[in-house]
Design a protein around this motif. Structure first.
Motif, short mmCIF file in Angstrom:
data_model
loop_
_atom_site.label_atom_id
_atom_site.label_comp_id
_atom_site.label_asym_id
_atom_site.label_seq_id
_atom_site.Cartn_x
_atom_site.Cartn_y
_atom_site.Cartn_z
N UNK A 147 8.27 -38.48 -29.47
CA UNK A 147 7.82 -39.85 -29.28
C UNK A 147 8.05 -40.66 -30.55
N UNK A 148 7.96 -41.97 -30.42
CA UNK A 148 8.05 -42.83 -31.61
C UNK A 148 6.96 -42.49 -32.61
N UNK A 149 5.79 -42.16 -32.09
CA UNK A 149 4.67 -41.79 -32.98
C UNK A 149 5.01 -40.54 -33.78
N UNK A 150 5.64 -39.55 -33.10
CA UNK A 150 6.05 -38.32 -33.79
C UNK A 150 7.03 -38.63 -34.93
N UNK A 151 8.06 -39.42 -34.60
CA UNK A 151 9.08 -39.75 -35.59
C UNK A 151 8.47 -40.48 -36.77
N UNK A 152 7.69 -41.49 -36.46
CA UNK A 152 7.14 -42.32 -37.54
C UNK A 152 6.20 -41.52 -38.43
N UNK A 153 5.46 -40.59 -37.83
CA UNK A 153 4.54 -39.78 -38.63
C UNK A 153 5.30 -38.93 -39.64
N UNK A 154 6.32 -38.21 -39.18
CA UNK A 154 7.08 -37.35 -40.10
C UNK A 154 7.81 -38.18 -41.15
N UNK A 155 8.39 -39.29 -40.75
CA UNK A 155 9.11 -40.13 -41.72
C UNK A 155 8.15 -40.69 -42.76
#
Length: 544
Positions: A302-310
């Motif tokens: 999800x976008x949330x997953x991507x943004x968290x790791x980045x």
């Protein structure tokens, strides 16, 4: 006829000692161990080999350093022994690597205490790796300039191991071992129904690719379906003392971040005090993983997953420009099948992140079913041996385990391959910056079959040419995959037999002049349809 068609013919109407359902790491290693000890084995998977959980790992072979936190010493000891054994058995595929864990003021442990834990970990691992080190913040910056050390108190470096190639390729090495030992292993064949008839199981199967219906029988069934194990056991009325719950983890593949002189994994505690890593993958880096409880094995990034790791990695690295979604080359997303005991309600009160990746093997004497629950790549050899032991207890006679169902070829065989490659000047066929020597790669990926590649290139030098420039793959390798690796879809080759999908941006693949040739070699007259299916799937994933 193709290898796959021939294998399906063997399975249809056949009678086997064991039917293994599921072609991930647990199923593949079970089939290899059983066939290597003289059992007649059929292995089926409704998708490609290693195409679900097993292709979404961190590519790490590790003893579970973080499990020390919960005092799971027997588990850590067992995993470390397995790690050491794999490194010894697969010296070209599994290599020791340092884990540099930076500890800032928000980390749960001070460097000195983490250093004690790392020393204990080294000892529990029977000193099978290089000893740990304790670094000051200044030394961390010297060792890895990319790390932002402004808030770092110090660091430890402990040793574990990693897969040089991709995880699904490693799974396929066990499938190949099973085939060479006489097993009938095939992908894209799903289990439709089963019934117990006196001393055997009757299984009705369907070829997902062609629709062909087939029937086979076996004395024992091994359920190695990973996160689907509970659902599959319900089909034949088997109930286990343990059950599976799922945790989602994702990884982002980005351009190489580290600037060190050698490969090293960077470890950090995120804002929620969970470990995440920057893992080398050739000219790429893999960032991950997350740990999110989910109710279904089917997951997506999800976008949330991507943004968290980045966000987490940008906070901890000193980059010229922060990483954004545009820097993500590819993504990995899968579930960890975690084992819990039945009877504990819905596990709402379980400390989710404390659950380990242990495995449990359960045997149903009445139904003649062996279930493999949980586990991870590191423990695969133990799984194979334990499954074989349980199958033997169900009355299937097995030969003595000579350990010939796993491992790379002998050193003398390797030396002969390198000698022949050197006489051919193989490594001068093509030279690319930041890529390993061609001889090393061919031997690691193909073992004894690499000799066939040399013979093919001797007979036709064009077979030593790269087909897809950015993907670093020889024409001879494509023919090898077409003949020996049961490639049914283009994704099988791009994602699992190779790791092209992981390290090459989609648009570079689509625009490659070699893509159509790859499809033609793999699928012949069916190339246009297979290529169109692949490109449509890639386009749909990009839109999503």
């Amino acid at each position: 006829m193709s290898l796959r068609s021939t294998t399906i013919d063997r399975i249809d109407g056949g009678f086997f000692d064991v039917l293994v359902v599921g072609g991930g790491i647990n199923g593949a290693v079970s089939a290899a161990a059983l066939a290597g000890r003289g059992a007649s084995v059929a292995l089926v998977d409704r998708g490609d080999f290693g195409a679900f959980t097993s292709q979404e790992s961190s590519n790490l072979v590790w003893g579970g350093f973080k499990y020390l936190e919960n005092y799971e010493l027997p588990l850590v000891f067992g995993l470390c022994r397995s790690r050491n054994r794999l490194m010894k058995s697969y010296p070209d595929n599994i290599r020791e690597i340092g884990f540099l864990a930076s500890l800032d003021h928000g980390s749960p442990y001070p460097p000195w205490f983490a250093g004690l834990g790392a020393t204990a970990y080294w000892g529990i691992g029977q000193f099978g790796t290089k000893p740990p080190k304790l670094f000051s913040a200044e030394k961390v910056k010297e060792e890895e300039p990319v790390i932002d050390t402004s808030g770092v108190r110090g660091a430890i470096q402990y040793q574990d191991a990693y897969l040089v190639d991709n995880d699904a390729r490693f799974v396929f090495s066990f499938v190949r071992s099973a085939l060479e030992a006489g097993a009938a292993a095939v992908n894209y064949v799903e289990l439709v129904s089963t019934e117990r008839d006196r001393d055997r199981w009757i299984a009705r199967l369907r070829d997902v690719d062609t629709g062909r219906e087939l029937t086979t029988s076996a004395r024992v069934i091994v359920n190695a379906t990973g996160p689907f194990a509970d659902d599959v056991n319900e089909i034949w009325g088997t109930r286990t003392d343990h059950t599976i719950v799922c945790s989602k983890g994702i990884h982002l593949v980005v351009p190489r971040l580290t600037t060190a002189r050698h490969d090293r994994v960077l470890a950090f505690f995120d804002d929620e005090q969970r470990l995440f890593y920057v893992i080398p993958m050739g000219r790429r880096s893999v960032i991950g993983t997350t740990d999110t409880r989910v109710d279904s094995p089917y997951t997506e990034v999800t976008d949330e997953d991507r943004d968290f790791l980045l966000e987490q990695i940008n906070k901890r690295l000193d980059l010229q420009e922060p990483l954004t979604r545009d820097d993500v080359i590819s993504e990995r997303c899968g579930v960890r099948p975690l084992v819990v005991e039945r009877g504990d309600g819905d596990h709402e009160n379980t400390d989710w992140t404390s659950l380990s990746r242990k495995h449990v093997i359960e045997r149903d004497d009445r139904h003649k079913v062996v279930s493999v629950l949980g586990g991870k790549l590191t423990d695969c050899l133990n799984v194979g041996e334990e499954v074989a032991a349980e199958v033997q207890r169900l009355g299937v006679p097995l030969e003595k385990d000579l350990g010939n169902w796993y491992g790379e070829p002998a050193k003398q065989t390797r030396a002969e391959f390198f000698r022949q490659a050197r006489l051919m000047h193989l490594d001068t066929l093509r030279t690319k910056p930041d890529t390993e020597p061609l001889t090393d790669r061919l031997w690691r990926r193909y073992g004894r079959r690499a000799f066939d590649l040399l013979e093919t290139i001797r007979a036709d030098p064009s077979m030593g040419e790269d087909v897809m420039g950015s993907a670093d793959y020889l024409r001879a390798e494509i023919y090898q995959a077409a003949e020996h690796e049961m490639v049914v879809t283009l994704d099988d080759f791009m994602r699992r037999r190779s790791k092209i999908d992981l390290v090459v941006r989609d648009h570079r693949q689509v625009d490659s002049d070699g893509m159509r040739e790859v499809a033609r070699i793999l699928f012949g007259d069916d190339a246009d349809r297979r290529l169109e299916e692949y490109l449509e799937a890639k386009s749909g994933a990009q839109r999503a």
